[in-house]
Design a protein around this motif. Structure first.
Motif, short mmCIF file in Angstrom:
data_model
loop_
_atom_site.label_atom_id
_atom_site.label_comp_id
_atom_site.label_asym_id
_atom_site.label_seq_id
_atom_site.Cartn_x
_atom_site.Cartn_y
_atom_site.Cartn_z
N ALA A 104 0.82 -1.21 0.00
CA ALA A 104 0.00 0.00 0.00
C ALA A 104 0.86 1.27 0.00
O ALA A 104 0.39 2.33 -0.42
N VAL A 105 2.11 1.16 0.47
CA VAL A 105 2.98 2.35 0.53
C VAL A 105 3.64 2.54 -0.83
O VAL A 105 4.30 1.62 -1.33
N PRO A 106 3.48 3.71 -1.44
CA PRO A 106 4.10 3.94 -2.76
C PRO A 106 5.62 3.91 -2.68
O PRO A 106 6.21 4.25 -1.66
N THR A 107 6.25 3.49 -3.78
CA THR A 107 7.71 3.32 -3.80
C THR A 107 8.44 4.62 -3.47
O THR A 107 9.43 4.61 -2.74
N TRP A 108 7.95 5.75 -3.97
CA TRP A 108 8.65 7.02 -3.71
C TRP A 108 8.69 7.33 -2.21
O TRP A 108 9.66 7.88 -1.71
N VAL A 113 11.75 7.76 2.81
CA VAL A 113 12.01 7.40 4.21
C VAL A 113 13.40 6.78 4.35
O VAL A 113 14.17 7.11 5.26
N LEU A 114 13.75 5.91 3.39
CA LEU A 114 15.06 5.26 3.43
C LEU A 114 16.19 6.29 3.35
O LEU A 114 17.16 6.23 4.12
N LEU A 115 16.03 7.27 2.46
CA LEU A 115 17.07 8.29 2.30
C LEU A 115 17.23 9.09 3.59
O LEU A 115 18.35 9.38 4.03
N ILE A 116 16.09 9.45 4.21
CA ILE A 116 16.15 10.22 5.46
C ILE A 116 16.87 9.41 6.54
O ILE A 116 17.75 9.91 7.24
#
Ligand SMILES: [Zn+2]
Length: 145
Positions: A104-108, A113-116
């Motif tokens: 349900a969570v869009p890839t962007w 979140v990963l980058l942060i």
């Protein structure tokens, strides 16, 4: 416009040399021209001198260094860093199985979140590295003495 009320609030910081150059200048100019605030300044200065609390920046620095080198706070600092990094890595690991696998969570959003998180982790590690280098030079200094 310099209101006495504003200046009075700054006088303590002025005596402790904690103000910015601009603010210190403002206080200095004001107490030169205002009897009331000059009296407040001189009273406060007298009290500080009497109590031996007149602090100069270098004294403050030395005190801070002593606190930082105090064994218990040093150990707590290391424990804190380790816990923080373990917690962060654990959280990211947990996320890898929950958040990142959510269809349900869009890839962007996942990438964002990963980058942060990577940025935060990178900052932590760089600060930690600086701390460790500072500690090494501390030890070196101690050996030399
Ligand atoms: Zn005044």
């Amino acid at each position: 416009m310099n209101h006495c009320h504003d200046i009075e609030a700054l006088i303590s910081g002025y005596i402790d040399q904690e103000l910015s150059q601009q603010k210190a200048q403002r206080v200095r100019l004001h107490i030169e021209s205002c009897d009331k605030c000059r009296n407040v300044y001189q009273d406060l200065l007298a009290i500080r001198k009497e109590m031996g609390q007149l602090q100069y920046p270098e004294c403050e620095e030395a005190k801070q260094e002593r606190i930082m080198n105090e064994p218990v706070s040093k150990m707590l600092g290391i424990v804190g860093w380790v816990l923080l990094i373990i917690g962060l890595i654990g959280f990211m690991g947990w996320q890898a199985f929950t958040f990142y696998t959510q269809p349900a969570v869009p890839t962007w959003a996942k990438i964002g979140v990963l980058l942060i998180e990577l940025a935060v982790l990178g900052l932590f590690l760089s600060v930690l590295r600086q701390r460790l280098i500072a500690r090494k030079t501390d030890k070196y200094r101690n050996v030399k003495l």
